[in-house]
Motif scaffolding. Sequence first.
Motif, PDB file in Angstrom:
ATOM      1  N   GLU A  21      43.323 -31.110 -62.518  1.00 15.15           N
ATOM      2  CA  GLU A  21      44.632 -31.617 -62.107  1.00 15.15           C
ATOM      3  C   GLU A  21      45.766 -30.884 -62.825  1.00 15.15           C
ATOM      4  O   GLU A  21      46.846 -30.698 -62.262  1.00 15.15           O
ATOM      5  CB  GLU A  21      44.720 -33.118 -62.384  1.00 15.15           C
ATOM      6  CG  GLU A  21      43.843 -33.982 -61.494  1.00 15.15           C
ATOM      7  CD  GLU A  21      44.439 -34.217 -60.114  1.00 15.15           C
ATOM      8  OE1 GLU A  21      45.617 -33.860 -59.899  1.00 15.15           O
ATOM      9  OE2 GLU A  21      43.720 -34.769 -59.248  1.00 15.15           O
ATOM     10  N   ARG A 193      40.132 -36.826 -53.780  1.00 15.77           N
ATOM     11  CA  ARG A 193      40.984 -35.808 -54.381  1.00 15.77           C
ATOM     12  C   ARG A 193      40.183 -34.525 -54.598  1.00 15.77           C
ATOM     13  O   ARG A 193      38.993 -34.552 -54.936  1.00 15.77           O
ATOM     14  CB  ARG A 193      41.568 -36.295 -55.709  1.00 15.77           C
ATOM     15  CG  ARG A 193      42.506 -37.480 -55.568  1.00 15.77           C
ATOM     16  CD  ARG A 193      43.080 -37.888 -56.919  1.00 15.77           C
ATOM     17  NE  ARG A 193      44.067 -36.931 -57.395  1.00 15.77           N
ATOM     18  CZ  ARG A 193      45.368 -36.972 -57.100  1.00 15.77           C
ATOM     19  NH1 ARG A 193      45.837 -37.943 -56.306  1.00 15.77           N
ATOM     20  NH2 ARG A 193      46.190 -36.073 -57.584  1.00 15.77           N
ATOM     21  N   ASP A 194      40.849 -33.385 -54.414  1.00 16.67           N
ATOM     22  CA  ASP A 194      40.173 -32.099 -54.593  1.00 16.67           C
ATOM     23  C   ASP A 194      39.575 -31.967 -55.989  1.00 16.67           C
ATOM     24  O   ASP A 194      38.459 -31.472 -56.154  1.00 16.67           O
ATOM     25  CB  ASP A 194      41.152 -30.952 -54.336  1.00 16.67           C
ATOM     26  CG  ASP A 194      41.551 -30.837 -52.873  1.00 16.67           C
ATOM     27  OD1 ASP A 194      40.819 -31.377 -52.010  1.00 16.67           O
ATOM     28  OD2 ASP A 194      42.592 -30.206 -52.593  1.00 16.67           O
ATOM     29  N   SER A 195      40.334 -32.390 -56.999  1.00 20.06           N
ATOM     30  CA  SER A 195      39.859 -32.272 -58.382  1.00 20.06           C
ATOM     31  C   SER A 195      38.596 -33.087 -58.588  1.00 20.06           C
ATOM     32  O   SER A 195      37.656 -32.651 -59.271  1.00 20.06           O
ATOM     33  CB  SER A 195      40.949 -32.736 -59.355  1.00 20.06           C
ATOM     34  OG  SER A 195      41.266 -34.114 -59.135  1.00 20.06           O
ATOM     35  N   ARG A 197      36.357 -34.096 -56.273  1.00 23.67           N
ATOM     36  CA  ARG A 197      35.219 -33.516 -55.541  1.00 23.67           C
ATOM     37  C   ARG A 197      34.670 -32.298 -56.271  1.00 23.67           C
ATOM     38  O   ARG A 197      33.454 -32.103 -56.336  1.00 23.67           O
ATOM     39  CB  ARG A 197      35.643 -33.137 -54.124  1.00 23.67           C
ATOM     40  CG  ARG A 197      35.940 -34.334 -53.227  1.00 23.67           C
ATOM     41  CD  ARG A 197      35.877 -33.925 -51.753  1.00 23.67           C
ATOM     42  NE  ARG A 197      36.804 -32.843 -51.463  1.00 23.67           N
ATOM     43  CZ  ARG A 197      38.052 -33.021 -51.052  1.00 23.67           C
ATOM     44  NH1 ARG A 197      38.527 -34.243 -50.888  1.00 23.67           N
ATOM     45  NH2 ARG A 197      38.825 -31.985 -50.796  1.00 23.67           N
ATOM     46  N   ALA A 198      35.563 -31.493 -56.836  1.00 19.70           N
ATOM     47  CA  ALA A 198      35.123 -30.274 -57.515  1.00 19.70           C
ATOM     48  C   ALA A 198      34.342 -30.573 -58.786  1.00 19.70           C
ATOM     49  O   ALA A 198      33.513 -29.761 -59.213  1.00 19.70           O
ATOM     50  CB  ALA A 198      36.339 -29.402 -57.852  1.00 19.70           C
TER      51      ALA A 198
END
Length: 208
Positions: A21, A193-195, A197-198
């Motif tokens: 993030e 959120r992308d963060s 999932r990553a």
Amino acid sequence: MKLYTFPISPNGKRVNVCAAEAGIALDSAMLDAARGELRSPEYMALNPMGKAPTLADGDFTLWESGAIVCYIAQKSGGKLWPGDPRELSDMLRWLFFCSCHIDPYFTTLMVERFIKARRGLPPDLVHTTYAEEWLRRFVPIVDKQLTDRPYLTGEFGLADILLGCSLELGPLVKYDLGPYPAVRRWIERLQARDSWRACTVQPVRGYE
């Protein structure tokens, strides 16, 4: 910065989500807990607790995930570290709440219902009952806070990262989040959120 952790560590995930993030790249040093690497003399020299995660930034070493995310948030200079004293104190309130009133009981359930199960051992019902009794007191506070807002302090922040990485373990440790619809919706937002999932090695499911 170098992060010592292991793949399924929820505390390590907190740090990785925070760094993602904040736009900070971390070098990961993956430890093998099964082989005793958390208790090796080399690692214990970095973290006398023998736990993960540990952050090394040059000659500065820091352990305890709550402290690490605060360090990263401040160092990044972004929104994760509020400049307003009231907003900062509100965020810290939820970090302390998580550390004192959520994590100890989820740790108990993780040991009794996940780690012991992998070793073919039965859970201690005294310990699991005790943990669930306290969680019935504290999780409703989180649910109420989230009833009329998307994130704990209004906007996404460290409070969501720390509490989210604990409470999303509900299905894994067989803790029923069914009575807490606001918590379940919030976890779904976090996991989208992308963060998040990553940084998720194996998605925690069970909120359908």
